[in-house]
Write a protein that holds these residues in place. Structure first.
Motif, short mmCIF file in Angstrom:
data_model
loop_
_atom_site.label_atom_id
_atom_site.label_comp_id
_atom_site.label_asym_id
_atom_site.label_seq_id
_atom_site.Cartn_x
_atom_site.Cartn_y
_atom_site.Cartn_z
N GLN A 54 0.83 -1.21 0.00
CA GLN A 54 0.00 0.00 0.00
C GLN A 54 0.87 1.25 0.00
OE1 GLN A 54 -3.29 0.53 -0.21
NE2 GLN A 54 -3.99 -1.58 -0.18
N LEU A 55 1.99 1.20 0.72
CA LEU A 55 2.87 2.38 0.78
C LEU A 55 3.47 2.67 -0.59
CD1 LEU A 55 4.34 4.53 2.45
CD2 LEU A 55 6.03 2.82 3.07
N VAL A 56 3.99 1.64 -1.26
CA VAL A 56 4.57 1.85 -2.59
C VAL A 56 3.48 2.29 -3.56
CG1 VAL A 56 5.71 0.73 -4.52
CG2 VAL A 56 6.47 0.26 -2.20
N THR A 57 2.30 1.66 -3.46
CA THR A 57 1.18 2.06 -4.32
C THR A 57 0.86 3.53 -4.16
OG1 THR A 57 0.22 -0.15 -4.19
CG2 THR A 57 -1.25 1.62 -4.84
N ALA A 58 0.87 4.00 -2.91
CA ALA A 58 0.55 5.40 -2.65
C ALA A 58 1.56 6.32 -3.33
CB ALA A 58 0.49 5.66 -1.15
N PHE A 59 2.83 5.93 -3.32
CA PHE A 59 3.83 6.75 -4.02
C PHE A 59 3.57 6.76 -5.51
CE2 PHE A 59 6.99 8.84 -1.59
CZ PHE A 59 7.05 8.21 -0.36
N LEU A 60 3.18 5.61 -6.07
CA LEU A 60 2.87 5.57 -7.49
C LEU A 60 1.75 6.54 -7.81
CD1 LEU A 60 3.01 1.77 -8.41
CD2 LEU A 60 4.82 3.45 -8.44
N LEU A 61 0.68 6.49 -7.01
CA LEU A 61 -0.46 7.37 -7.26
C LEU A 61 -0.06 8.83 -7.11
CD1 LEU A 61 -3.23 5.39 -5.36
CD2 LEU A 61 -3.07 5.73 -7.82
N LEU A 62 0.75 9.12 -6.10
CA LEU A 62 1.12 10.51 -5.82
C LEU A 62 1.88 11.14 -6.97
CD1 LEU A 62 1.27 12.63 -3.36
CD2 LEU A 62 3.63 11.88 -3.20
N LEU A 63 2.86 10.39 -7.50
CA LEU A 63 3.78 11.00 -8.46
C LEU A 63 3.43 10.72 -9.91
CD1 LEU A 63 7.06 10.35 -6.46
CD2 LEU A 63 5.79 12.48 -6.67
N ALA A 64 2.61 9.70 -10.17
CA ALA A 64 2.30 9.39 -11.57
C ALA A 64 1.03 10.06 -12.05
CB ALA A 64 2.18 7.88 -11.76
N PHE A 65 0.07 10.33 -11.16
CA PHE A 65 -1.19 10.91 -11.60
C PHE A 65 -1.09 12.35 -12.11
CE2 PHE A 65 -4.99 8.84 -12.14
CZ PHE A 65 -5.34 7.95 -11.15
N PRO A 66 -0.25 13.21 -11.49
CA PRO A 66 -0.27 14.61 -11.92
C PRO A 66 -0.05 14.84 -13.42
CG PRO A 66 0.85 14.45 -9.84
CD PRO A 66 0.57 13.05 -10.28
N PRO A 67 0.87 14.12 -14.10
CA PRO A 67 0.96 14.35 -15.54
C PRO A 67 -0.34 14.06 -16.28
CG PRO A 67 2.96 13.31 -14.79
CD PRO A 67 2.01 13.29 -13.63
N LEU A 68 -1.12 13.09 -15.81
CA LEU A 68 -2.40 12.86 -16.49
C LEU A 68 -3.36 13.99 -16.18
CD1 LEU A 68 -4.22 11.23 -18.27
CD2 LEU A 68 -4.97 9.93 -16.30
N GLU A 69 -3.27 14.53 -14.96
CA GLU A 69 -4.10 15.68 -14.63
C GLU A 69 -3.74 16.84 -15.57
OE1 GLU A 69 -4.74 16.60 -10.46
OE2 GLU A 69 -6.67 17.12 -11.35
N ALA A 70 -2.42 17.03 -15.79
CA ALA A 70 -1.98 18.08 -16.71
C ALA A 70 -2.54 17.81 -18.09
CB ALA A 70 -0.45 18.13 -16.76
N ALA A 71 -2.44 16.57 -18.55
CA ALA A 71 -2.95 16.22 -19.87
C ALA A 71 -4.44 16.46 -19.95
CB ALA A 71 -2.64 14.75 -20.19
N GLY A 72 -5.15 16.11 -18.87
CA GLY A 72 -6.59 16.32 -18.85
C GLY A 72 -6.94 17.79 -18.99
N VAL A 73 -6.18 18.63 -18.29
CA VAL A 73 -6.41 20.08 -18.40
C VAL A 73 -6.17 20.53 -19.84
CG1 VAL A 73 -5.48 22.32 -17.73
CG2 VAL A 73 -5.91 20.60 -15.99
N LEU A 74 -5.08 20.03 -20.44
CA LEU A 74 -4.77 20.44 -21.81
C LEU A 74 -5.85 19.98 -22.79
CD1 LEU A 74 -0.92 19.74 -21.85
CD2 LEU A 74 -2.05 21.94 -21.69
N GLN A 75 -6.34 18.74 -22.60
CA GLN A 75 -7.36 18.26 -23.52
C GLN A 75 -8.68 19.01 -23.30
OE1 GLN A 75 -9.22 14.01 -23.95
NE2 GLN A 75 -7.56 14.06 -25.42
N LEU A 76 -8.96 19.34 -22.04
CA LEU A 76 -10.15 20.15 -21.77
C LEU A 76 -10.05 21.50 -22.48
CD1 LEU A 76 -10.96 19.56 -17.99
CD2 LEU A 76 -12.57 19.35 -19.89
N MET A 77 -8.86 22.11 -22.42
CA MET A 77 -8.68 23.37 -23.11
C MET A 77 -8.88 23.19 -24.61
SD MET A 77 -8.06 25.92 -21.06
CE MET A 77 -7.22 27.17 -22.02
N ASP A 78 -8.36 22.07 -25.14
CA ASP A 78 -8.53 21.80 -26.57
C ASP A 78 -10.01 21.73 -26.93
OD1 ASP A 78 -5.84 19.65 -27.89
OD2 ASP A 78 -5.88 21.75 -27.27
#
Lengths: 105, 580, 198
Positions: B217-241
């Motif tokens: 669970q600890l390692v999983t939490a690190f994956l979620l913490l650091l890997a999700f933000p680029p998709l959030e960025a991408a989501g914002v960019l696609q929303l803008m598109d």
């Protein structure tokens, strides 16, 4: 946090000094832009100035100069991953047919 | 060391006993209630995603044939339309991954068990925990609501690739907004998990005395913490598109339906793919890691032996987590990245198989020479091993660029990843459910129904995904409304029928589970449920169920490692037991 | 509620940090990944483009220069707010925190003038990818400023009541809010030259 009043006052001196430095550096970065350097020099200078400013904010305002190991490790991991993302992506942009400047107009 | 502020008030300051219905069950800050909320929501979404799949599988096996019973409710002639098929496909993936498996594995199991296994009263930030759930819930509502939007539900895959996703109907915008909510919920939750696991461990519970489940669970939490933000960025960019008319992902001169698009252009569709897969690859490790943790707990408990090579398993999980960040472009081998980049990602992808094999080997070595108790949870945990092995092995030809040329975007890929998630993670989660059900409810479930559920599920899942690998190897593309029109697919079409029948069999087995859940919950509590598996980890020493907002009447102190079975004079030595 | 979570005010004996301190740094790590991904996207679009403009020819450098000064000053006042609490001076804290909030609003006002001038001249995010990424990144940064204002405003008045019941915990909260605020400043320090000067 255990810092004595004397230590805090010492820190406060540091905050104002850093503030001054940040003002100067902001002026520098804007001033340099008027020289219209070649793009790679412009990027290098801008990045170095920003890194120094950012470093001062992080080290002094955010107290990173005296933080605990666990925080350092988290930040190092983050930096590695951020760099690890951009390098392959930029390499791909250079070669990819989908990059705009590779598309025949 | 919770002494500084550790006076545990056994009877709060009056408030704890007077919590109204809303504070106690709906807007609770108790991690156990939140865990159950996540579990119920996730189960509902899993069933919904399953239903979408059943409808799709009808069309795949019997193309153009009217769906019995409910077909007329979906379309005029009762046959799934291509548009509806795409919608169901996209939403099946989205719902299963982001609203089903992860909330169940992390939100439900993680939330409920993590504080208990480390001897804590609750998460480090209970209010943030509650906020995480409700943000997740809103994201789920948005995803559900998207079905009702003009143009239908999102239909650009769970991957939302531009340019298609950019020009897709309005519901794609809802998908992006929904994802922003789900990602935010995930980020808040992962901060909570990491701080809790690091700061709130009971005295004596050093890192290498943690149950394997906590590590995953600890390692999983690190994956979620650091890997999700680029998709959030991408989501914002696609929303803008989509909403503001930008062209981040749209190249110039794109022609859609015979007309050149009028946007500014200059964008790069691969930029989305890089940002998306930077998350989505670690995401699949988010799907598997908690499952490995659960399997570890169940195997050790039911072999009455310490985990073979516990330290190695921990290092393997950490290495796996780190490596998962640098393999993402193996999903992009066919996009023309060039040999240098492809070779790099092929190499890292091969390397990442090593820790998985190490962990499987550790589990197998733990079984070796053991006196195995074939309890219902153990059946699921044992089945996980060969199933995850198949899933992992089928990943190798995909990770090797040469064979991926043929297999990419075929049913082989779908078979591969479903083997890992379905007979892999889902079996493990089911096992975990049976394993911890007694502690959570104070009741024992019906063993016979549990065993029938296991066998039905095991057979059903293999009946679906085994043939699927063959269909893929025959060259049948994925995401096709009707593959049977293609020559390559004609010879394997009978396998599609087998798969569809298997999916009904699988559905029937799940009914057994729901019946078991229902009747077992209605049974009276029994002291046999305190620690029926004679397990050593801390959650089993809590009351049954653990105390609201407090878990333990007295904060436990840990005296030994997590899996001291038959290593001392006792048959099993619980972590919190002082005298041995 | 009968929950008593340890290490809320006092640091953990081994890690040396409070829960909130560890939590905010983890959150900032994720923010680094978020803005890092956006910077990466900017670089990708720029490197791949055939006609990327020089920022100063389109954007208002003097206005952004002023905003940079404003934001850096707000970072100073924010850390001074925390230092005032460490020196047990609630009055000075209120002054510095109030200044921080004021400066933050000033930043947003300048931003508003910048944006409206662009729109007035027919320059929108859809006009070009340069403008698209400009509006998106400064917009997201602006949203982070708004978030910071909300937190700081809470700590300025309603939240400040905690100073009387648990000063150590309140000081910790202000420090943690400060870390967030400095990060927002940090992003701008890199964003400003990237968009406006290069």
């Amino acid at each position: 946090m255990g810092d004595s009043a004397e230590e805090i006052r010492h820190h406060i001196k540091g905050y104002f000094l850093v503030y001054l430095a940040l003002m100067v550096l902001t002026g520098v970065t804007v001033g340099v832009s008027y020289f219209h350097l070649a793009i790679h020099w412009a990027v290098l200078v801008a990045f170095i100035v920003a890194a120094v400013k950012g470093g001062l904010v992080a080290a002094i305002f955010m107290h990173l100069n005296n933080e605990k190991k666990i925080i350092y490790w988290i930040l190092i991991l983050t930096a590695v991953l951020a760099v690890g993302f951009i390098i392959p992506v930029l390499m791909d942009v250079e070669i990819s047919a989908y990059t705009q400047r590779h598309i025949p107009q | 060391m919770s002494s500084a502020h550790g006076e545990i008030h056994a009877h709060g300051d009056g408030h704890a006993h007077e919590e109204g219905f809303w504070r106690k069950y709906i807007f609770s800050t108790d991690h156990k209630v939140i865990g159950i909320q996540y579990g119920l929501a996730a189960m509902a979404f899993l069933l919904l995603g399953f239903g979408l799949m059943l409808l799709m599988r009808w069309q795949i096996a019997f193309p153009g044939i009217q769906i019995p019973l409910i077909g007329k409710a979906l379309t005029q002639d009762g046959v799934l339309s291509p548009e509806l098929y795409n919608q169901f496909g996209a939403m099946h993936g989205t719902i299963m991954v982001f609203l089903g498996v992860v909330p169940m594995a992390v939100g439900a199991f993680g939330n409920y068990m993590l504080p208990l296994q480390i001897g804590a009263q609750d998460m480090a930030f209970p209010k943030l925990n509650m906020a995480s759930f409700w943000v997740n819930f809103v994201g789920g509502l948005i995803m559900l609501g998207s079905f009702l939007m003009p143009g239908g539900a999102p239909q650009s895959g769970w991957t939302s690739y531009p340019p298609l996703a950019n020009i897709a109907p309005p519901s794609q915008t809802a998908w992006l907004i929904g994802m922003v909510f789900l990602i935010t919920s995930s980020l808040l939750g992962s901060v909570n998990f990491i701080v809790t696991a690091i700061q709130l461990r009971a005295p004596g519970l050093s890192f290498f005395r943690l149950p394997f489940f906590v590590w995953t669970q600890l390692v999983t939490a690190f994956l979620l913490l650091l890997a999700f933000p680029p998709l959030e960025a991408a989501g914002v960019l696609q929303l803008m598109d989509r909403v503001a008319g930008t062209s981040f992902f749209m190249p110039s001169g794109l022609v859609v339906s015979g007309e050149i698009l009028s946007n500014a252009g200059g964008g790069n569709p691969l930029l989305w793919q890089h940002l998306f897969w930077f998350l989505a690859h670690p995401e699949v490790y988010v799907l598997i890691l908690p499952a490995m943790g659960i399997v570890g707990e169940i195997i050790v408990t039911n072999t009455r032996k310490p985990m073979y090579g516990y330290n190695t398993a921990v290092y393997a999980i950490i290495f796996l987590g780190f490596m998962s960040f640098i393999v993402w472009a193996h999903h992009m081998f066919m996009t023309g990245m060039g040999t240098a980049i492809s070779s790099f990602f092929q190499a890292t992808t091969m390397i990442i198989s090593i820790p998985s094999v190490i962990i499987l080997t550790i589990f197998l070595l733990t079984l070796w020479g053991a006196s195995i108790r074939y309890t219902v949870p153990m059946l699921f945990a044992l089945a996980f091993l060969p199933m995850f092995a198949i899933g992992g092995l089928t990943g190798l030809p995909l990770g090797l660029t040469a064979s991926d040329i043929y297999l990419h975007d075929t049913y082989y890929v779908i078979g591969h990843f479903h083997y890992v998630v379905s007979p892999g993670t889902l079996l493990a989660l089911m096992g975990g459910f049976y394993h911890w059900f007694p502690k959570i409810t104070g009741k024992m479930f019906n063993q016979t129904l549990g065993k029938l559920h296991f066998w039905g599920t095991f057979i059903g899942m293999n009946g679906i995904f085994g043939p699927m690998l063959l269909v893929g190897m025959a060259g049948v593309s994925r995401r096709l409304y009707d593959a049977s029109i293609y020559q390559a697919a004609k010879s394997v079409q009978p396998l599609n029928v087998v798969m569809t029948y298997s999916s009904w069999f699988l559905a029937a087995a799940q009914i057994l589970f729901l019946v078991n859940l229902f009747i077992s919950l209605r049974k009276p509590k029994t002291p046999a449920a305190e620690n029926p598996w004679e397990s050593t980890t801390l959650e089993w020493t809590a009351p049954t169920p653990p105390l609201p907002h407090q878990n333990f009447p007295v904060p436990p102190h840990v005296y030994r490692g997590p899996y001291e079975y038959n290593t001392t004079s006792r048959e099993f030595a619980p972590q919190a037991l002082q005298e041995v | 509620m009968s929950v008593v979570i340890p290490y809320v005010s006092k640091p953990h004996p081994v890690t040396g940090v409070t829960n909130a301190k560890l939590g905010i740094w983890l959150f900032l790590a994720s923010e680094v990944m978020l803005f890092g991904a956006l910077f990466s996207s900017l670089i990708v679009l720029r490197v791949g483009s055939t006609d990327w403009p020089v920022g100063s020819t389109i954007l208002n450098v003097p206005l952004a220069f002023v905003n940079t000064i404003i934001l850096i000053t707000s970072s100073l006042t924010m850390v001074m707010a925390w230092a005032s609490l460490k020196l047990n001076n609630l009055g000075k804290y209120k002054m510095y925190m109030g200044l921080t909030i004021l400066l933050s609003f000033a930043f947003l006002v300048v931003k508003y003038f910048e944006y409206s001038a662009k729109i007035h001249h027919g320059l929108s995010p859809a006009t070009s990818n340069f403008l698209g990424i400009y509006f998106t990144m400064t917009g997201l940064h602006g949203l982070h400023i708004i978030g910071g204002i909300v937190v700081n405003a809470y700590l300025w008045i309603p939240g400040a009541k905690m100073w009387h019941s648990d000063p150590e915990r309140f000081t910790g909260r202000v420090e943690v809010a400060g870390l967030y605020w400095h990060f927002v400043d940090l992003v701008w320090i890199f964003l400003f030259p990237t968009l406006y000067l290069l």
